[in-house]
Every structure is written in C-alpha cells, then in structure tokens.
Design a protein around this motif. Structure first.
Motif, short mmCIF file in Angstrom:
data_model
loop_
_atom_site.label_atom_id
_atom_site.label_comp_id
_atom_site.label_asym_id
_atom_site.label_seq_id
_atom_site.Cartn_x
_atom_site.Cartn_y
_atom_site.Cartn_z
N ALA B 32 58.81 52.79 0.48
CA ALA B 32 57.96 51.87 -0.29
C ALA B 32 56.94 52.64 -1.14
O ALA B 32 56.48 52.12 -2.17
CB ALA B 32 57.26 50.90 0.65
N ASN B 33 56.62 53.84 -0.74
CA ASN B 33 55.67 54.64 -1.52
C ASN B 33 56.23 55.01 -2.89
O ASN B 33 55.48 55.31 -3.81
CB ASN B 33 55.34 55.95 -0.78
CG ASN B 33 54.40 55.69 0.37
OD1 ASN B 33 53.68 54.69 0.36
ND2 ASN B 33 54.42 56.56 1.36
N ILE B 35 58.30 53.06 -4.75
CA ILE B 35 58.58 51.91 -5.62
C ILE B 35 57.36 50.99 -5.64
O ILE B 35 56.99 50.41 -4.59
CB ILE B 35 59.83 51.15 -5.13
CG1 ILE B 35 61.04 52.10 -5.19
CG2 ILE B 35 60.09 49.89 -5.95
CD1 ILE B 35 62.30 51.54 -4.63
N GLU B 36 56.77 50.86 -6.79
CA GLU B 36 55.47 50.22 -6.89
C GLU B 36 55.41 48.83 -6.26
O GLU B 36 54.50 48.51 -5.52
CB GLU B 36 55.04 50.15 -8.37
CG GLU B 36 53.56 49.87 -8.49
CD GLU B 36 53.13 49.62 -9.93
OE1 GLU B 36 53.87 50.00 -10.84
OE2 GLU B 36 52.05 49.04 -10.10
N ASP B 37 56.38 47.98 -6.57
CA ASP B 37 56.28 46.59 -6.12
C ASP B 37 56.92 46.32 -4.76
O ASP B 37 57.05 45.16 -4.36
CB ASP B 37 56.89 45.66 -7.19
CG ASP B 37 56.01 45.60 -8.42
OD1 ASP B 37 54.78 45.78 -8.28
OD2 ASP B 37 56.55 45.39 -9.52
N TRP B 38 57.34 47.34 -4.07
CA TRP B 38 57.93 47.14 -2.74
C TRP B 38 56.81 47.15 -1.71
O TRP B 38 56.31 48.19 -1.31
CB TRP B 38 58.95 48.25 -2.45
CG TRP B 38 59.73 48.06 -1.18
CD1 TRP B 38 59.75 46.98 -0.35
CD2 TRP B 38 60.62 49.03 -0.58
NE1 TRP B 38 60.59 47.19 0.70
CE2 TRP B 38 61.13 48.44 0.60
CE3 TRP B 38 61.03 50.31 -0.93
CZ2 TRP B 38 62.04 49.10 1.43
CZ3 TRP B 38 61.93 50.97 -0.10
CH2 TRP B 38 62.43 50.37 1.06
N ASP B 39 56.38 45.94 -1.32
CA ASP B 39 55.34 45.81 -0.30
C ASP B 39 55.84 44.83 0.76
O ASP B 39 57.01 44.41 0.72
CB ASP B 39 54.00 45.38 -0.92
CG ASP B 39 54.11 44.06 -1.68
OD1 ASP B 39 54.90 43.18 -1.26
OD2 ASP B 39 53.41 43.89 -2.69
N SER B 40 54.98 44.44 1.69
CA SER B 40 55.45 43.61 2.81
C SER B 40 55.89 42.22 2.36
O SER B 40 56.70 41.58 3.03
CB SER B 40 54.37 43.51 3.89
OG SER B 40 53.18 42.99 3.36
N LEU B 41 55.37 41.74 1.23
CA LEU B 41 55.80 40.43 0.71
C LEU B 41 57.19 40.52 0.09
O LEU B 41 58.09 39.74 0.41
CB LEU B 41 54.82 39.94 -0.35
CG LEU B 41 53.76 38.92 0.04
CD1 LEU B 41 53.01 38.46 -1.18
CD2 LEU B 41 54.34 37.73 0.78
N HIS B 43 59.29 42.81 0.52
CA HIS B 43 60.24 43.29 1.54
C HIS B 43 61.03 42.10 2.11
O HIS B 43 62.25 42.18 2.28
CB HIS B 43 59.47 44.01 2.64
CG HIS B 43 60.34 44.68 3.67
ND1 HIS B 43 61.26 45.65 3.34
CD2 HIS B 43 60.43 44.52 5.03
CE1 HIS B 43 61.89 46.06 4.45
NE2 HIS B 43 61.41 45.38 5.47
#
Lengths: 302, 81
Positions: B32-33, B35-41, B43
C-alpha cells in the motif's frame, strides 16, 4: 510539536499501516481549529476512561479501536456479498454486543476515537456544532449521549438554559458526566437520566432534541421519530443523524438510500430544514444509487 | 487453470479499475505504500471486486493479513487450485 492525534497515528501506523494511511488523509483535511478540537476531545476522552472504570492506556485503546475497524471490515464484506446487514433483530445484537461488557467497553473506546479520526464522523460533529451555534432556547434534550462529545458541545455552546441527556446505558451516562466535568467547572444546569425514552411523559417541553446515530440501531426507527415529535415544543428543532448501506455489527435497520430516510422523516410529520450527506468512500453522487454507497446523513428537522 | 502471471495481470486490471489509475503496475513486492490510493477503505473495494471476478471468497483474517500483492495473489492461486 507532537499532539495526541500524532501519537495515535504513529502507533496505528505500526499496527495497521494501510488504515493509518486513510486516517492521515482524514486528519490532513481538518482545519487548524478542528484539529485542535480533535486533540482536546481525544485527550480528555482517554483521561476520563479510567475514571469511569475502564482500564485502558493508549495502547489498549488503540487495540480496541483497531478491533472495531476489523469488525467493520468484516461486516462490509458480508454486506457486499449479501446486500444486507448481518443482523436485523435487537435481541441478536443485545446478546452479542450490548450485554457483552468486554465487547461493549472496547466498542465504546473505538467509537470515541473514531469521532475525530473518521472523516464522516467528524463532518457530522461539525454540522452539529454549526447548527447548535445558531440555536437558542430553554430546554435541550439529547437521546443517547454515548461518548458524550455532542452533549458536551451543546453545553459549551451556551445556547440553552438547561440540558438533559437520556441513555439506556448507565455506562454511557457515567462517561458523559466525566467528560462534562473535565470541560466545564461547577456547571449545574444539566441532568443525565438513565431511562428509556418511551417512558418519558409525552409533554412537549423541549426546544431542541438531538438524537445521533440511533435510528439504524433499532427495529422501528419511525417510533423514535414519533417520540421526538411528542417531546418537541411547537416551533422546536431536532437534530438526527443516521446512515444508509453502512454495515456494522449492531446496525439492524437498513436504509438502502437517503430518500428512504427522508421519506420516513416526512411520514413522521417533520420537514427537513437543512441536511448533510457524506459518502464514506468518497464516491460521486451520481453513483450512489447504483453502487449501494455507504452514506452518512444528518438533518435538522422542524 | 490460471498461472501466477495471469492472476497478477487480472489483479492489476482490478486495481486500475477500482483506483482509477491506469499507470498502476503491480509486482509481488508492491504494498500500500507504493500506491497512493490503496488504503483500508479502497482495500475493501478491491477485495470485493477480486472475490467477484475470481469467484472466490477470502476469510477476514486473510484480508487483514496480506502484506503485499504477492501474498494476495498466492492466496487467490490457492483458492483457485
């Protein structure tokens, strides 16, 4: 200088970097005043927890919060697959959540922290704060004081002469009382009542009634709106917040759209004076209906 | 039966579609580090789409435990196999 919000984010980043990434975006979107409010409230919240019998240092509190985040994730996956909330009866979640003291304690901590770490919760708080700042009257009533943040904010606004908070949970009321005592010295114009709202005398004595995040937790939300109507003075206002397509373990009434919420409000005899809808996933409005978007909603009713 | 390259390609297409970022290129080590928009939401959105497109179901512990794209693809491969 590192404040409590930074400290929390730092600790979360070591345990759940992906979730921390989201929280950093949320926190960066706050203006400096909101950021300060967040730090003040979170700091006070963590201070009062031991005073109400909750043994939780910052690490335990973060574990409790992340436990809640994981629960929500599980419910989101269930919802995506089946298109409905996992539970629909109050008895089911009563057993699983509300009467499970250990679970409920962690959940309360998680919700308290999420109030300022989550974008949607923070937006609700801002909407409430803005509204209450424009109000004036004699009697304020809050149904379901929960962690006490909204009740506290209402008192700080000084908009009313007397403040009443009612909750079926004695633990929530203890927390609310502890929060109030940290922010306001010798304030005696408030009362906290451990009672079922339906056991109130149906006298329309309140100028303003707030009921945040209750409707989705009950089997018959329309009855709660009707009870607010019974207790509200002519010309009085109510603040309500709820959600659509927002699965968590104890959400049992599924509003499938904001129009469903508006329709229930109208059927209860209220008009919407102002409202706010927030897409939790930041999905554009034109896609809300098709994609069963997770939405948070609040309105001022007259 | 899909091989690991085909799985990775399909997962990459899902990332591009969900995160609306055509320049995404996945490797086993991608986290996730990277790819900017890859966060827990997002995901969750990615997982839901992967489940749908591969016709598989992840356990919650698996969803929470992926440390990189390689682990995710390996898990998909096991479920397909």
């Amino acid at each position: 200088m590192i404040d409590i919000v930074d400290e929390i984010l730092l600790k979360i980043s070591s345990k759940s970097p992906m979730h921390c990434k989201l929280l950093r975006k949320n926190i960066l979107s706050l203006d400096s005043e909101s950021r300060k409010t967040a730090a003040d409230y979170i700091s006070t919240f963590l201070t009062v927890l031991p005073e109400v019998g909750v043994v939780a240092d910052i690490d335990k509190s973060i574990d409790a919060y992340l436990g809640m985040v994981n629960m929500v994730m599980g419910e989101q996956l269930y919802f995506a697959k089946y298109g409905k909330y996992r539970y629909s009866s109050f008895d089911e979640v009563e057993k699983l959540v509300y009467s499970n003291i250990g679970y409920m304690t962690d959940y309360m901590i998680g919700l308290g922290l999420s109030q300022f770490l989550w974008y949607n919760h923070h937006q609700l708080f801002s909407f409430f704060k803005e509204t209450i700042g424009r109000c004036k009257g004699a009697e304020y009533l809050e149904i379901g004081t929960g962690h006490g943040f909204f009740f506290m904010e209402a008192i700080k606004s000084g908009a009313f002469q007397r403040y009443s908070g009612v909750d079926v949970s004695a633990a929530s009321l203890r927390l609310t009382k502890a929060m109030v005592s940290k922010f306001v010295n010798k304030f005696d114009k408030y009362v906290l009542i451990n009672k079922d709202i339906f056991k109130f005398d149906d006298e329309p004595i309140y100028d303003f009634i707030a009921m945040g995040e209750v409707l989705e937790h009950v089997e018959h939300p329309e009855r709660f709106l009707a009870q607010i109507r019974n207790l509200l003075k002519k010309g009085g206002k109510a603040y309500i917040s709820t959600c659509a397509n927002a699965p968590t373990i104890d959400h049992i009434y599924h509003f499938a759209s904001i129009d469903e919420i508006r329709s229930m409000i109208k059927q209860s005899g209220f008009s919407v004076e102002s409202e706010i809808t927030i897409s939790v996933d930041n999905i554009p409005e034109e896609k809300w209906e098709d994609s069963k978007t997770n939405l948070t909603y609040a309105a001022i009713l007259t | 039966m899909m091989n690991s390259i085909e799985i990775m390609k399909k997962v990459q297409d899902i990332f591009i579609d969900i995160l609306e970022e055509p320049s995404i290129r996945l490797e086993n080590e991608t986290t996730a580090n990277d790819i900017e928009d890859w966060d827990s939401l997002t995901h969750i959105q990615l997982i839901v789409e992967i489940e749908k497109q591969f016709n598989i179901e992840f356990k919650l512990e698996e969803v929470q435990g992926f440390r990189n794209v390689g682990e995710m693809c390996e898990c998909i491969s096991r479920k397909l196999g």
